[in-house]
Design a protein around this motif. Structure first.
Motif, PDB file in Angstrom:
ATOM      1  N   GLU A 367       0.809  -1.221   0.000  1.00 23.37           N
ATOM      2  CA  GLU A 367       0.000   0.000   0.000  1.00 23.37           C
ATOM      3  C   GLU A 367       0.841   1.270   0.000  1.00 23.37           C
ATOM      4  O   GLU A 367       0.341   2.346  -0.324  1.00 23.37           O
ATOM      5  N   LEU A 368       2.116   1.160   0.355  1.00 24.22           N
ATOM      6  CA  LEU A 368       2.972   2.344   0.365  1.00 24.22           C
ATOM      7  C   LEU A 368       3.672   2.572  -0.971  1.00 24.22           C
ATOM      8  O   LEU A 368       4.484   3.478  -1.097  1.00 24.22           O
ATOM      9  N   VAL A 369       3.324   1.733  -1.954  1.00 22.57           N
ATOM     10  CA  VAL A 369       3.897   1.863  -3.287  1.00 22.57           C
ATOM     11  C   VAL A 369       2.784   2.189  -4.275  1.00 22.57           C
ATOM     12  O   VAL A 369       1.682   1.647  -4.187  1.00 22.57           O
ATOM     13  N   SER A 370       3.070   3.096  -5.197  1.00 17.37           N
ATOM     14  CA  SER A 370       2.113   3.391  -6.262  1.00 17.37           C
ATOM     15  C   SER A 370       2.881   3.723  -7.533  1.00 17.37           C
ATOM     16  O   SER A 370       3.764   4.590  -7.523  1.00 17.37           O
ATOM     17  N   PHE A 371       2.539   3.032  -8.627  1.00 22.19           N
ATOM     18  CA  PHE A 371       3.177   3.341  -9.904  1.00 22.19           C
ATOM     19  C   PHE A 371       2.626   4.630 -10.502  1.00 22.19           C
ATOM     20  O   PHE A 371       3.222   5.188 -11.424  1.00 22.19           O
ATOM     21  N   ASP A 372       1.500   5.096  -9.981  1.00 19.96           N
ATOM     22  CA  ASP A 372       0.857   6.285 -10.538  1.00 19.96           C
ATOM     23  C   ASP A 372       1.272   7.566  -9.807  1.00 19.96           C
ATOM     24  O   ASP A 372       0.819   8.638 -10.145  1.00 19.96           O
ATOM     25  N   GLU A 373       2.126   7.441  -8.784  1.00 18.58           N
ATOM     26  CA  GLU A 373       2.598   8.609  -8.042  1.00 18.58           C
ATOM     27  C   GLU A 373       4.114   8.689  -8.131  1.00 18.58           C
ATOM     28  O   GLU A 373       4.778   7.716  -8.463  1.00 18.58           O
ATOM     29  N   LYS A 374       4.656   9.850  -7.823  1.00 18.11           N
ATOM     30  CA  LYS A 374       6.101  10.043  -7.904  1.00 18.11           C
ATOM     31  C   LYS A 374       6.807   9.271  -6.792  1.00 18.11           C
ATOM     32  O   LYS A 374       6.647   9.574  -5.616  1.00 18.11           O
ATOM     33  N   VAL A 387      25.238  -6.603  -0.680  1.00 15.78           N
ATOM     34  CA  VAL A 387      23.937  -6.004  -0.960  1.00 15.78           C
ATOM     35  C   VAL A 387      23.986  -5.304  -2.309  1.00 15.78           C
ATOM     36  O   VAL A 387      24.884  -4.501  -2.575  1.00 15.78           O
ATOM     37  N   THR A 388      23.029  -5.625  -3.166  1.00 15.75           N
ATOM     38  CA  THR A 388      22.886  -4.943  -4.453  1.00 15.75           C
ATOM     39  C   THR A 388      21.520  -4.273  -4.502  1.00 15.75           C
ATOM     40  O   THR A 388      20.632  -4.576  -3.703  1.00 15.75           O
ATOM     41  N   SER A 389      21.365  -3.368  -5.454  1.00 11.42           N
ATOM     42  CA  SER A 389      20.128  -2.602  -5.546  1.00 11.42           C
ATOM     43  C   SER A 389      19.659  -2.512  -6.986  1.00 11.42           C
ATOM     44  O   SER A 389      20.456  -2.253  -7.898  1.00 11.42           O
ATOM     45  N   GLY A 390      18.354  -2.750  -7.184  1.00 14.48           N
ATOM     46  CA  GLY A 390      17.701  -2.465  -8.452  1.00 14.48           C
ATOM     47  C   GLY A 390      16.785  -1.271  -8.254  1.00 14.48           C
ATOM     48  O   GLY A 390      16.237  -1.079  -7.167  1.00 14.48           O
ATOM     49  N   THR A 391      16.628  -0.436  -9.280  1.00 17.83           N
ATOM     50  CA  THR A 391      15.930   0.836  -9.106  1.00 17.83           C
ATOM     51  C   THR A 391      14.899   1.061 -10.197  1.00 17.83           C
ATOM     52  O   THR A 391      15.154   0.769 -11.372  1.00 17.83           O
ATOM     53  N   VAL A 392      13.745   1.600  -9.791  1.00 19.70           N
ATOM     54  CA  VAL A 392      12.697   1.979 -10.735  1.00 19.70           C
ATOM     55  C   VAL A 392      12.200   3.380 -10.372  1.00 19.70           C
ATOM     56  O   VAL A 392      11.900   3.653  -9.207  1.00 19.70           O
ATOM     57  N   HIS A 393      12.144   4.264 -11.356  1.00 18.71           N
ATOM     58  CA  HIS A 393      11.539   5.585 -11.207  1.00 18.71           C
ATOM     59  C   HIS A 393      10.124   5.512 -11.779  1.00 18.71           C
ATOM     60  O   HIS A 393       9.952   5.168 -12.955  1.00 18.71           O
ATOM     61  N   THR A 394       9.124   5.826 -10.979  1.00 24.09           N
ATOM     62  CA  THR A 394       7.752   5.592 -11.420  1.00 24.09           C
ATOM     63  C   THR A 394       7.352   6.478 -12.603  1.00 24.09           C
ATOM     64  O   THR A 394       6.445   6.101 -13.357  1.00 24.09           O
ATOM     65  N   ASP A 395       7.999   7.608 -12.796  1.00 27.83           N
ATOM     66  CA  ASP A 395       7.648   8.438 -13.953  1.00 27.83           C
ATOM     67  C   ASP A 395       8.229   7.867 -15.249  1.00 27.83           C
ATOM     68  O   ASP A 395       7.932   8.386 -16.330  1.00 27.83           O
ATOM     69  N   GLN A 396       9.042   6.830 -15.138  1.00 27.67           N
ATOM     70  CA  GLN A 396       9.606   6.173 -16.318  1.00 27.67           C
ATOM     71  C   GLN A 396       8.969   4.811 -16.578  1.00 27.67           C
ATOM     72  O   GLN A 396       9.414   4.068 -17.448  1.00 27.67           O
ATOM     73  N   ILE A 397       7.931   4.491 -15.817  1.00 27.95           N
ATOM     74  CA  ILE A 397       7.231   3.222 -15.990  1.00 27.95           C
ATOM     75  C   ILE A 397       6.265   3.319 -17.169  1.00 27.95           C
ATOM     76  O   ILE A 397       5.665   4.373 -17.424  1.00 27.95           O
ATOM     77  N   ASP A 398       6.093   2.207 -17.879  1.00 29.90           N
ATOM     78  CA  ASP A 398       5.167   2.194 -19.024  1.00 29.90           C
ATOM     79  C   ASP A 398       3.751   2.539 -18.572  1.00 29.90           C
ATOM     80  O   ASP A 398       3.326   2.174 -17.460  1.00 29.90           O
ATOM     81  N   PRO A 399       3.005   3.237 -19.405  1.00 29.87           N
ATOM     82  CA  PRO A 399       1.667   3.719 -19.004  1.00 29.87           C
ATOM     83  C   PRO A 399       0.692   2.613 -18.627  1.00 29.87           C
ATOM     84  O   PRO A 399      -0.227   2.844 -17.856  1.00 29.87           O
ATOM     85  N   GLU A 400       0.879   1.393 -19.172  1.00 29.11           N
ATOM     86  CA  GLU A 400      -0.059   0.318 -18.846  1.00 29.11           C
ATOM     87  C   GLU A 400      -0.015  -0.025 -17.355  1.00 29.11           C
ATOM     88  O   GLU A 400      -1.049  -0.254 -16.726  1.00 29.11           O
ATOM     89  N   ALA A 401       1.189  -0.056 -16.779  1.00 32.53           N
ATOM     90  CA  ALA A 401       1.313  -0.355 -15.344  1.00 32.53           C
ATOM     91  C   ALA A 401       0.777   0.796 -14.510  1.00 32.53           C
ATOM     92  O   ALA A 401       0.167   0.589 -13.457  1.00 32.53           O
ATOM     93  N   LYS A 402       0.989   2.036 -14.960  1.00 38.38           N
ATOM     94  CA  LYS A 402       0.473   3.198 -14.224  1.00 38.38           C
ATOM     95  C   LYS A 402      -1.050   3.205 -14.241  1.00 38.38           C
ATOM     96  O   LYS A 402      -1.697   3.505 -13.242  1.00 38.38           O
ATOM     97  N   LEU A 403      -1.642   2.831 -15.395  1.00 38.22           N
ATOM     98  CA  LEU A 403      -3.101   2.787 -15.488  1.00 38.22           C
ATOM     99  C   LEU A 403      -3.649   1.699 -14.580  1.00 38.22           C
ATOM    100  O   LEU A 403      -4.640   1.914 -13.869  1.00 38.22           O
ATOM    101  N   GLN A 404      -3.015   0.533 -14.566  1.00 41.30           N
ATOM    102  CA  GLN A 404      -3.482  -0.548 -13.716  1.00 41.30           C
ATOM    103  C   GLN A 404      -3.398  -0.147 -12.243  1.00 41.30           C
ATOM    104  O   GLN A 404      -4.259  -0.485 -11.435  1.00 41.30           O
TER     105      GLN A 404
END
Length: 521
Positions: A367-374, A387-404
């Protein structure tokens, strides 16, 4: 010109369980740390708080466990934590002045050391543009003659390291909130949000000019308060029991101890009254308009956690209470909260980030994550002691995931917290996948496998892209989708091609055998 630097990056080397890690801090975007237990999320928060000298680290000294140990048991002899700055121009950075040159500060660091003799020490220093420690002097070099004359006086030119205190006025306000420190952060910390608000109210109560309506007229405030205070002081001083009994007896007794006549007076202090008033301003809330207000201390941890964040938001309305720069570090803020309150916290943190606060939180809650918010999502993974890290910026996510994410308030975000994800089209496909696991007695929850309906086949590539960036293994399941002529529907074919572009060696794409369009016709 204004000093307008931002915090841009955190660098951690050999600190606690982290061998080496860098986290970029993006302006206006909350940084969300996810990952399994013992992945290093709490260490990142502690490292930032340590570097910026959060109050919980004021008296801190490193221990052996603060130095990274590899799988063979080899302990590092040094650790390093850096917080780096970024500004559009040189004058936007803080600066320190030694003798002669002005040194522009591009960051700060904490370095810990273990000597060969086993002595542990640490230092806090400021960094220049080359990430070197800034050195300066508070003394001028001695003239040649004086240097010889005063050789034994230890008054020669001395170089010292620039420290955080040298730029104190330009450093951020830093809060580290944990589930177990709710009460102290609300009521005990002098810098806590409730304490700050209460202190302001008490100060303004005794300073602002205002009018109090009373029976028979008005009283000008705070003049009436000061007059009452003066009356109270005189009354206390003239109280017969005090003047004739207690005061002379106490003076006689204390006089015998100090060997001279003692004098004792009762003089109430306005500062004490102000502090007392601030303490009395404990917030009470009614969760129902029909209910009586309840003192906050008597409410559950969940509500107190919400009020703590609400108080933080309220502070932004009173600029005199906080510095221009605020760093808010939260460890699992979802603790004790229902899902709707978790989503509310997510929105509040987004609003605070938009106002210029640096927000870094660790969470296990979808609930603390949203693809539709910054948001900037960092998934930490511990493997082979590193320890390694993978990173995602939500403004760079494809629109289909943001819409869902927008269509489904729950957002299908639980796959972010899994070790592997299965992406299918709809809820029926999700049910069929879970049923298949049940038939084989496979415990997918126990193995931390997420089964995620993505809405339709066109959205699956967006989810596989996110998983690949975060290092989550995935399996994409699509319908067969054959046309009457036996060919594949163009939309499905295009989606499968996109999915293949994200595919790694551990990922898989399969399809359901299904009824073709020809057979259904």
């Amino acid at each position: 010109m204004p000093i307008d630097y931002k915090l841009s990056k955190v660098v951690i080397k050999s600190f606690r369980g982290i061998d080496q890690l860098e986290i970029n801090l993006r302006e206006g975007f909350p940084t969300v740390l996810i990952g399994s237990n013992n992945a290093g999320k709490s260490t990142v928060l502690a490292a930032i708080a340590l570097a910026l000298n959060n109050p919980s680290f004021n008296q801190w000294s490193p221990e052996e466990t603060d130095f990274y140990t590899d799988l063979k048991g080899n302990r590092a002899s040094e650790f390093l934590v850096q917080v780096l700055f970024q500004a559009e121009r040189e004058e936007g950075y803080p600066a320190v002045h030694g003798i002669g040159d002005v040194h522009v500060v591009h960051g700060l660091q904490v370095k810990g050391k273990i000597t060969r003799a086993g002595k542990i020490s640490h230092s806090r220093t400021l960094l220049d543009a080359a990430m070197k420690t800034i050195t300066m002097s508070h003394r001028s070099p001695l003239k040649a003659g004086d240097k010889e004359r005063f050789a034994e006086h230890d008054v020669n030119y001395r170089v010292v390291n620039a420290r955080l205190d040298d730029i104190y006025d330009f450093t951020p306000e830093v809060w580290l909130f944990k589930p177990q420190n709710i009460e102290v952060s609300l009521y005990v910390w002098k810098t806590g949000p409730i304490q700050k608000l209460s202190k302001l109210l008490a100060q303004r109560f005794l300073v602002d000019n205002w009018v109090l309506e009373v029976p028979g007229g008005q009283r000008k405030m705070p003049d009436a308060l000061h007059a009452a205070y003066g009356f109270f002081r005189r009354a206390v001083d003239d109280f017969p029991f005090w003047q004739k009994e207690m005061k002379p007896k106490l003076e006689a007794i204390f006089g015998r101890y100090v060997g001279a006549p003692a004098q004792i007076d009762l003089k109430p202090s306005t500062q004490v009254i102000e502090d007392w008033l601030a303490q009395q301003l404990a917030i009470s809330l009614a969760t129902d308009p029909q209910s009586a207000p309840t003192p906050l201390r008597s409410m559950g941890d969940g509500w107190q956690a919400v009020i703590r964040l609400a108080a933080l938001e309220a502070l932004t309305e009173f600029k005199e209470l906080i510095k221009d720069r605020v760093v808010l570090l939260l460890e699992e803020p979802e603790t004790h909260l229902h899902p709707h309150l978790r989503r509310r916290i997510r929105k509040v943190l987004g609003e605070l980030a938009a106002k210029g606060w640096v927000i870094v939180l660790s969470t296990h809650s979808p609930e603390l994550v949203s693809f539709d918010e910054k948001q900037v999502i960092h998934r930490l993974v511990r493997h082979a002691g590193k320890v390694t890290s993978g990173t995602v910026h939500t403004d760079q996510i494809d629109p289909e995931a943001k819409l869902q994410s927008k269509l489904d308030e729950r957002g299908a975000h639980d796959f972010l917290f899994s070790t592997a994800a299965i992406f299918c089209e709809g809820k029926d496909d999700g049910f069929a996948t879970r049923l298949g696991f049940d038939k084989t007695s496979m415990d997918y929850d126990g193995r931390s496998v997420s089964i995620t309906p993505c809405g339709d086949v066109g959205a699956i590539p967006a989810f596989t892209s996110i998983s690949s960036k975060l290092g989550i293994r995935w399996c994409a399941v699509t319908d067969e989708d054959l046309l009457p002529d036996g060919s594949i529907k163009p939309m499905t074919l295009k989606a499968r091609q996109k999915i293949d572009k994200h595919k790694g060696v551990a990922d898989l794409q399969i399809m359901w055998p299904g009824i073709s369009s020809a057979a259904s016709a």
